[in-house]
Design a protein around this motif. Structure first.
Motif, PDB file in Angstrom:
ATOM      1  N   ARG A 210       5.376   8.157 -43.141  1.00  0.00           N
ATOM      2  CA  ARG A 210       5.588   9.359 -42.333  1.00  0.00           C
ATOM      3  C   ARG A 210       4.907   9.242 -40.972  1.00  0.00           C
ATOM      4  O   ARG A 210       5.433   9.704 -39.964  1.00  0.00           O
ATOM      5  CB  ARG A 210       5.041  10.586 -43.058  1.00  0.00           C
ATOM      6  CG  ARG A 210       5.678  10.909 -44.397  1.00  0.00           C
ATOM      7  CD  ARG A 210       7.055  11.501 -44.254  1.00  0.00           C
ATOM      8  NE  ARG A 210       7.498  12.105 -45.506  1.00  0.00           N
ATOM      9  CZ  ARG A 210       8.761  12.374 -45.777  1.00  0.00           C
ATOM     10  NH1 ARG A 210       9.707  12.091 -44.878  1.00  0.00           N
ATOM     11  NH2 ARG A 210       9.102  12.927 -46.935  1.00  0.00           N
ATOM     12  N   ARG A 211       3.745   8.636 -40.947  1.00  0.00           N
ATOM     13  CA  ARG A 211       2.973   8.539 -39.714  1.00  0.00           C
ATOM     14  C   ARG A 211       3.309   7.299 -38.882  1.00  0.00           C
ATOM     15  O   ARG A 211       2.781   7.132 -37.787  1.00  0.00           O
ATOM     16  CB  ARG A 211       1.477   8.533 -40.044  1.00  0.00           C
ATOM     17  CG  ARG A 211       0.943   9.847 -40.589  1.00  0.00           C
ATOM     18  CD  ARG A 211       1.031  10.945 -39.550  1.00  0.00           C
ATOM     19  NE  ARG A 211       0.258  12.127 -39.933  1.00  0.00           N
ATOM     20  CZ  ARG A 211       0.338  13.294 -39.327  1.00  0.00           C
ATOM     21  NH1 ARG A 211       1.161  13.423 -38.301  1.00  0.00           N
ATOM     22  NH2 ARG A 211      -0.379  14.317 -39.725  1.00  0.00           N
ATOM     23  N   GLY A 212       4.144   6.419 -39.395  1.00  0.00           N
ATOM     24  CA  GLY A 212       4.507   5.220 -38.642  1.00  0.00           C
ATOM     25  C   GLY A 212       3.456   4.125 -38.678  1.00  0.00           C
ATOM     26  O   GLY A 212       3.506   3.183 -37.877  1.00  0.00           O
ATOM     27  N   TYR A 213       2.510   4.215 -39.624  1.00  0.00           N
ATOM     28  CA  TYR A 213       1.431   3.235 -39.668  1.00  0.00           C
ATOM     29  C   TYR A 213       1.924   1.853 -40.087  1.00  0.00           C
ATOM     30  O   TYR A 213       1.403   0.835 -39.615  1.00  0.00           O
ATOM     31  CB  TYR A 213       0.333   3.686 -40.637  1.00  0.00           C
ATOM     32  CG  TYR A 213      -0.341   4.979 -40.249  1.00  0.00           C
ATOM     33  CD1 TYR A 213      -0.676   5.255 -38.925  1.00  0.00           C
ATOM     34  CD2 TYR A 213      -0.662   5.934 -41.213  1.00  0.00           C
ATOM     35  CE1 TYR A 213      -1.296   6.439 -38.571  1.00  0.00           C
ATOM     36  CE2 TYR A 213      -1.295   7.116 -40.872  1.00  0.00           C
ATOM     37  CZ  TYR A 213      -1.601   7.368 -39.556  1.00  0.00           C
ATOM     38  OH  TYR A 213      -2.223   8.537 -39.207  1.00  0.00           O
ATOM     39  N   ILE A 214       2.907   1.791 -40.971  1.00  0.00           N
ATOM     40  CA  ILE A 214       3.362   0.500 -41.469  1.00  0.00           C
ATOM     41  C   ILE A 214       3.972  -0.320 -40.339  1.00  0.00           C
ATOM     42  O   ILE A 214       3.648  -1.498 -40.147  1.00  0.00           O
ATOM     43  CB  ILE A 214       4.353   0.687 -42.632  1.00  0.00           C
ATOM     44  CG1 ILE A 214       3.620   1.219 -43.855  1.00  0.00           C
ATOM     45  CG2 ILE A 214       5.054  -0.634 -42.965  1.00  0.00           C
ATOM     46  CD1 ILE A 214       4.505   1.574 -45.016  1.00  0.00           C
ATOM     47  N   GLY A 215       4.856   0.299 -39.565  1.00  0.00           N
ATOM     48  CA  GLY A 215       5.452  -0.418 -38.448  1.00  0.00           C
ATOM     49  C   GLY A 215       4.419  -0.834 -37.419  1.00  0.00           C
ATOM     50  O   GLY A 215       4.500  -1.931 -36.847  1.00  0.00           O
ATOM     51  N   ARG A 216       3.422   0.022 -37.190  1.00  0.00           N
ATOM     52  CA  ARG A 216       2.388  -0.286 -36.204  1.00  0.00           C
ATOM     53  C   ARG A 216       1.574  -1.499 -36.634  1.00  0.00           C
ATOM     54  O   ARG A 216       1.291  -2.398 -35.824  1.00  0.00           O
ATOM     55  CB  ARG A 216       1.476   0.918 -36.024  1.00  0.00           C
ATOM     56  CG  ARG A 216       0.398   0.751 -34.965  1.00  0.00           C
ATOM     57  CD  ARG A 216      -0.460   2.013 -34.873  1.00  0.00           C
ATOM     58  NE  ARG A 216       0.353   3.196 -34.622  1.00  0.00           N
ATOM     59  CZ  ARG A 216      -0.121   4.438 -34.672  1.00  0.00           C
ATOM     60  NH1 ARG A 216      -1.392   4.647 -34.993  1.00  0.00           N
ATOM     61  NH2 ARG A 216       0.661   5.465 -34.415  1.00  0.00           N
ATOM     62  N   VAL A 217       1.210  -1.544 -37.912  1.00  0.00           N
ATOM     63  CA  VAL A 217       0.384  -2.648 -38.397  1.00  0.00           C
ATOM     64  C   VAL A 217       1.165  -3.954 -38.419  1.00  0.00           C
ATOM     65  O   VAL A 217       0.672  -4.998 -37.980  1.00  0.00           O
ATOM     66  CB  VAL A 217      -0.176  -2.318 -39.796  1.00  0.00           C
ATOM     67  CG1 VAL A 217      -0.840  -3.548 -40.423  1.00  0.00           C
ATOM     68  CG2 VAL A 217      -1.176  -1.175 -39.709  1.00  0.00           C
ATOM     69  N   THR A 218       2.393  -3.937 -38.932  1.00  0.00           N
ATOM     70  CA  THR A 218       3.157  -5.176 -39.009  1.00  0.00           C
ATOM     71  C   THR A 218       3.502  -5.703 -37.625  1.00  0.00           C
ATOM     72  O   THR A 218       3.573  -6.921 -37.418  1.00  0.00           O
ATOM     73  CB  THR A 218       4.437  -4.981 -39.837  1.00  0.00           C
ATOM     74  OG1 THR A 218       5.205  -3.898 -39.289  1.00  0.00           O
ATOM     75  CG2 THR A 218       4.105  -4.683 -41.293  1.00  0.00           C
ATOM     76  N   ALA A 219       3.710  -4.828 -36.658  1.00  0.00           N
ATOM     77  CA  ALA A 219       3.976  -5.285 -35.296  1.00  0.00           C
ATOM     78  C   ALA A 219       2.744  -5.944 -34.688  1.00  0.00           C
ATOM     79  O   ALA A 219       2.855  -6.917 -33.933  1.00  0.00           O
ATOM     80  CB  ALA A 219       4.434  -4.114 -34.427  1.00  0.00           C
ATOM     81  N   ALA A 220       1.556  -5.428 -35.019  1.00  0.00           N
ATOM     82  CA  ALA A 220       0.326  -5.968 -34.446  1.00  0.00           C
ATOM     83  C   ALA A 220      -0.053  -7.311 -35.044  1.00  0.00           C
ATOM     84  O   ALA A 220      -0.601  -8.176 -34.360  1.00  0.00           O
ATOM     85  CB  ALA A 220      -0.819  -4.975 -34.642  1.00  0.00           C
ATOM     86  N   THR A 221       0.259  -7.517 -36.328  1.00  0.00           N
ATOM     87  CA  THR A 221      -0.244  -8.701 -37.027  1.00  0.00           C
ATOM     88  C   THR A 221       0.708  -9.882 -36.989  1.00  0.00           C
ATOM     89  O   THR A 221       0.308 -11.000 -37.289  1.00  0.00           O
ATOM     90  CB  THR A 221      -0.552  -8.363 -38.491  1.00  0.00           C
ATOM     91  OG1 THR A 221       0.601  -7.756 -39.091  1.00  0.00           O
ATOM     92  CG2 THR A 221      -1.725  -7.397 -38.593  1.00  0.00           C
ATOM     93  N   GLY A 222       1.958  -9.697 -36.653  1.00  0.00           N
ATOM     94  CA  GLY A 222       2.879 -10.818 -36.551  1.00  0.00           C
ATOM     95  C   GLY A 222       3.574 -11.134 -37.852  1.00  0.00           C
ATOM     96  O   GLY A 222       3.281 -10.576 -38.904  1.00  0.00           O
ATOM     97  N   SER A 223       4.504 -12.085 -37.787  1.00  0.00           N
ATOM     98  CA  SER A 223       5.375 -12.373 -38.932  1.00  0.00           C
ATOM     99  C   SER A 223       5.125 -13.731 -39.566  1.00  0.00           C
ATOM    100  O   SER A 223       5.836 -14.115 -40.489  1.00  0.00           O
ATOM    101  CB  SER A 223       6.849 -12.278 -38.495  1.00  0.00           C
ATOM    102  OG  SER A 223       7.128 -13.232 -37.480  1.00  0.00           O
ATOM    103  N   ASP A 224       4.129 -14.493 -39.076  1.00  0.00           N
ATOM    104  CA  ASP A 224       3.834 -15.759 -39.749  1.00  0.00           C
ATOM    105  C   ASP A 224       3.085 -15.459 -41.042  1.00  0.00           C
ATOM    106  O   ASP A 224       2.700 -14.321 -41.305  1.00  0.00           O
ATOM    107  CB  ASP A 224       3.070 -16.707 -38.825  1.00  0.00           C
ATOM    108  CG  ASP A 224       1.735 -16.135 -38.348  1.00  0.00           C
ATOM    109  OD1 ASP A 224       1.206 -15.219 -39.007  1.00  0.00           O
ATOM    110  OD2 ASP A 224       1.234 -16.595 -37.309  1.00  0.00           O
ATOM    111  N   PRO A 225       2.882 -16.462 -41.916  1.00  0.00           N
ATOM    112  CA  PRO A 225       2.246 -16.176 -43.209  1.00  0.00           C
ATOM    113  C   PRO A 225       0.886 -15.492 -43.089  1.00  0.00           C
ATOM    114  O   PRO A 225       0.565 -14.593 -43.871  1.00  0.00           O
ATOM    115  CB  PRO A 225       2.145 -17.560 -43.859  1.00  0.00           C
ATOM    116  CG  PRO A 225       3.303 -18.313 -43.290  1.00  0.00           C
ATOM    117  CD  PRO A 225       3.407 -17.854 -41.868  1.00  0.00           C
ATOM    118  N   ASP A 226       0.071 -15.906 -42.130  1.00  0.00           N
ATOM    119  CA  ASP A 226      -1.233 -15.275 -41.980  1.00  0.00           C
ATOM    120  C   ASP A 226      -1.087 -13.825 -41.522  1.00  0.00           C
ATOM    121  O   ASP A 226      -1.810 -12.938 -41.990  1.00  0.00           O
ATOM    122  CB  ASP A 226      -2.079 -16.054 -40.971  1.00  0.00           C
ATOM    123  CG  ASP A 226      -3.535 -15.640 -40.985  1.00  0.00           C
ATOM    124  OD1 ASP A 226      -4.095 -15.469 -42.086  1.00  0.00           O
ATOM    125  OD2 ASP A 226      -4.127 -15.489 -39.902  1.00  0.00           O
TER     126      ASP A 226
END
Length: 485
Positions: A210-226
Motif C-alpha cells: 500500500r505504501r509503495g515500499y516494495i518498489g522503492r526497495v527493489t529499485a534501490a538495491t538492483g536486480s543482480d543476485p546480491d
C-alpha cells in the motif's frame, strides 16, 4: 574493515510459516522484480490446489573481520505496543482464539473465503497496523487453500558451489501476490496462535504494498543476485521483525503461545544447509538488520527510505561502506569459442552467498571469517556453441589479509568438495575436478594481485588453462577466452 558492533536480536521465518513477497527472492535467476510472496522457503513456488489461483514469481593484525554473535535482548517498552484489555480477549478456555472487538469499535473488515478461521483477521490487522503506526486499508480477503510448494533445482552456478543440498518439497503456509488478498493454508486453522502471528507477517506485506515500499526497495538495491538478496532481506526482515514484535505484544502471555518467531527463524537457518540455508538467510539476517536499526515496527519506513544496498551491509548492520572498485576486461570472448552469456547476466553475487557456499564444506565460523573481508565481486557466465557453460567469479577483498584468509579457506573448501588435493601451477593457479549431475566439472583458483582472486568453474573445457587465461593488468582483471573449447 568493519567496525565492531553490539550484539543484536537475530531470527528469520519458519520453514512453514514465513512469507516472501514475489519479487523473486535471493535464488531466482534474474527477472524483473515483481511483487508476490510465498510464506515458506523463498526458493519454492507455491502452487495452490484448492480454490483460487494466485500467481507467485519466483541468499591478528588486519585479519578478516567477524560479526558479533547475536542475542535476544528483552524487549523495551518503546519496541512493543502494550495490549489494552480489549486486545487480550480470548476464548473462555484460554486457547487464545479471538472473539473480535467490542461492539462499536472501528474494526477492519476482512472476508474469509474457502473455509473458516478461529480468529478475527480484522482484529489481527488492526493490531499489526497499530504496531506499524499506520492506518492504510487492509486486504479485502483471506483465501484459504490447500497448497504445496513445488521446489526447483537451484541455478547451475549455485549447485557448482554446493547449494544443491536440502531442497525438498515443502508445504506453503501463506503468501501474498498483492495488497488485496492473503492466501493461507487452511491447515493453519488448527493452530490459532501460530496463524495469528503468520497473519501479522503477511499484513506487514500488505502495508508494504500500500505504501509503495516494495518498489522503492527493489529499485534501490538492483536486480543482480546480491541486490535481490538485499531487497528480500529488507522486505522479509521487516515483516519478520513485525511478526516477532506482534508475538511479544499479543501472543506470548497465552497458555500455548508456541515458539517465538525470531527464534524459529534462527533455528531453521542454523539447522539448514546449502540452498535451504541461502533461502532462509535473508529472513534471518534481514530480521537482525531491522532489529539493530530501529526500535519499533513504526520506524521501519526509515529502513525502506534508506535501505542497505548490498548483502554485506545487511550482514553487518552499522556499516555503510560500498563495494570496493573492481574492473574486469574480457579478451577474445566476442570472436572466440567461448562467449559471454546474457542469461544469467554479469552481476554481483555478494558476501551472503559466499558465506553460505563456504559453509557447505567448512564450519560456520570459518566460512563467516573468510567471507567477512569481501569487498566486491562479479560473476560472468560463458558458453560455447554446444551449450557447455563455464563461469568466472572475480572477487576483490578489503585488503591483502582478508584475501589471504579467503584463499586458505576456499582451498580447503574445494578440496573437501571435490575430495582431491589441488593440482598446483604457479602460473595458471590451482585446479580441482569432480562431477555434478553425472558430468565432469572443474574449478581453478587464480590470484591476480594481493587483494583479488578469480575462481573459474564449470565444464573442464572452459576451466582449462589452455582455454581461459586470467591476469591482472593496470588495476584490472583481464580474462581471455581464446581456446578451442
Amino acid at each position: 574493515m568493519r567496525p565492531a558492533l553490539p550484539a543484536v536480536c537475530c531470527a528469520i521465518l519458519l520453514v512453514l510459516a514465513g512469507c516472501s513477497v514475489g519479487y523473486g527472492g535471493p535464488d531466482a535467476e534474474p527477472a524483473a522484480p515483481t511483487p508476490t510472496s510465498p510464506t515458506q522457503t523463498p526458493t519454492a513456488v507455491p502452487t495452490p490446489t484448492g480454490s483460487g489461483t494466485p500467481t507467485a514469481t519466483a541468499s591478528a593484525p588486519a585479519t578478516a573481520t567477524t560479526s558479533p554473535t547475536p542475542t535476544f535482548p528483552e524487549p523495551t517498552a518503546t519496541a512493543i505496543a502494550t495490549p489494552t484489555p480489549r486486545d487480550r480477549q480470548g476464548s473462555p478456555d484460554g486457547s487464545g482464539v479471538l472473539d473480535g472487538l467490542l461492539d462499536g469499535d472501528d474494526e477492519e473488515t476482512i472476508a474469509v473465503q474457502g473455509g473458516e478461521l478461529p480468529l478475527d483477521p480484522g482484529l489481527v490487522y488492526d493490531r499489526t497496523t497499530r504496531l506499524l503506526g499506520t492506518d492504510v486499508p487492509g486486504p479485502d480477503t483471506i483465501q484459504l487453500l490447500d497448497t504445496t510448494a513445488n521446489t526447483t533445482s537451484p541455478p547451475e552456478f549455485q549447485r557448482l558451489l554446493g547449494l544443491e543440498r536440502n531442497v525438498t518439497e515443502a508445504e506453503a503456509i501463506a503468501f501474498v501476490v498483492g495488497p488485496r488478498t492473503v492466501y493461507a493454508n487452511r491447515n493453519l486453522a488448527d493452530r490459532p496462535a501460530f496463524l495469528e502471528h503468520v497473519l501479522a507477517h503477511e499484513f506487514t506485506h500488505t502495508v508494504q504494498f500500500r505504501r509503495g515500499y516494495i518498489g522503492r526497495v527493489t529499485a534501490a538495491t538492483g536486480s543482480d543476485p546480491d541486490g535481490r538478496f538485499t531487497s528480500t532481506a529488507v522486505i522479509e526482515g521487516a515483516a519478520t521483525y513485525t511478526e516477532d514484535r506482534y508475538w511479544l505484544a499479543y501472543v506470548v502471555d497465552r497458555a500455548a503461545p508456541g515458539e517465538r518467531p525470531a527464534r524459529g527463524v534462527e533455528r531453521r537457518y542454523r539447522n539448514s544447509d546449502g540452498a535451504a540455508r541461502y533461502s532462509f538467510a535473508p529472513y534471518w539476517f534481514g530480521y537482525r538488520y531491522a532489529a539493530a536499526t530501529v526500535d519499533s515496527p513504526a520506524e521501519l519506513p526509515e529502513v525502506y527510505a534508506d535501505p542497505p544496498l548490498t548483502s554485506e551491509q545487511v550482514l553487518h548492520p552499522g556499516t555503510d561502506e560500498g563495494p570496493v572498485p573492481l574492473r574486469v576486461a574480457l579478451r577474445g570472448e566476442t570472436a572466440g569459442v567461448w562467449q559471454e552469456t546474457f542469461a544469467p547476466p554479469r552481476g554481483r553475487i555478494g558476501e551472503a552467498f559466499l558465506r553460505v557456499a563456504l559453509a557447505t564444506e567448512l564450519g560456520d565460523d570459518r566460512a563467516a571469517r573468510a567471507a567477512a573481508g569481501w569487498g566486491n565481486d562479479t560473476r560472468i557466465a560463458f558458453n560455447n556453441e554446444t551449450g557447455a557453460r563455464g563461469y568466472a567469479w572475480v572477487l576483490r577483498f578489503d585488503d591483502a589479509a582478508n584475501a589471504s584468509e579467503f584463499d586458505t579457506a576456499v582451498t580447503a573448501y574445494l578440496s573437501e568438495r571435490t575430495g582431491d588435493a589441488p593440482l598446483a601451477d604457479d602460473r595458471t593457479g590451482r585446479q580441482w575436478t569432480t562431477t555434478l549431475d553425472g558430468r565432469p566439472v572443474a574449478y581453478r583458483l587464480r590470484r591476480t594481485d594481493d587483494r583479488t582472486a578469480v575462481l573459474l568453474l564449470g565444464t573442464p573445457a572452459f576451466v582449462d588453462a589452455d582455454t581461459t587465461t586470467v591476469r591482472g593488468a593496470d588495476g584490472r582483471v583481464v580474462i581471455e577466452t581464446d581456446g578451442e573449447g
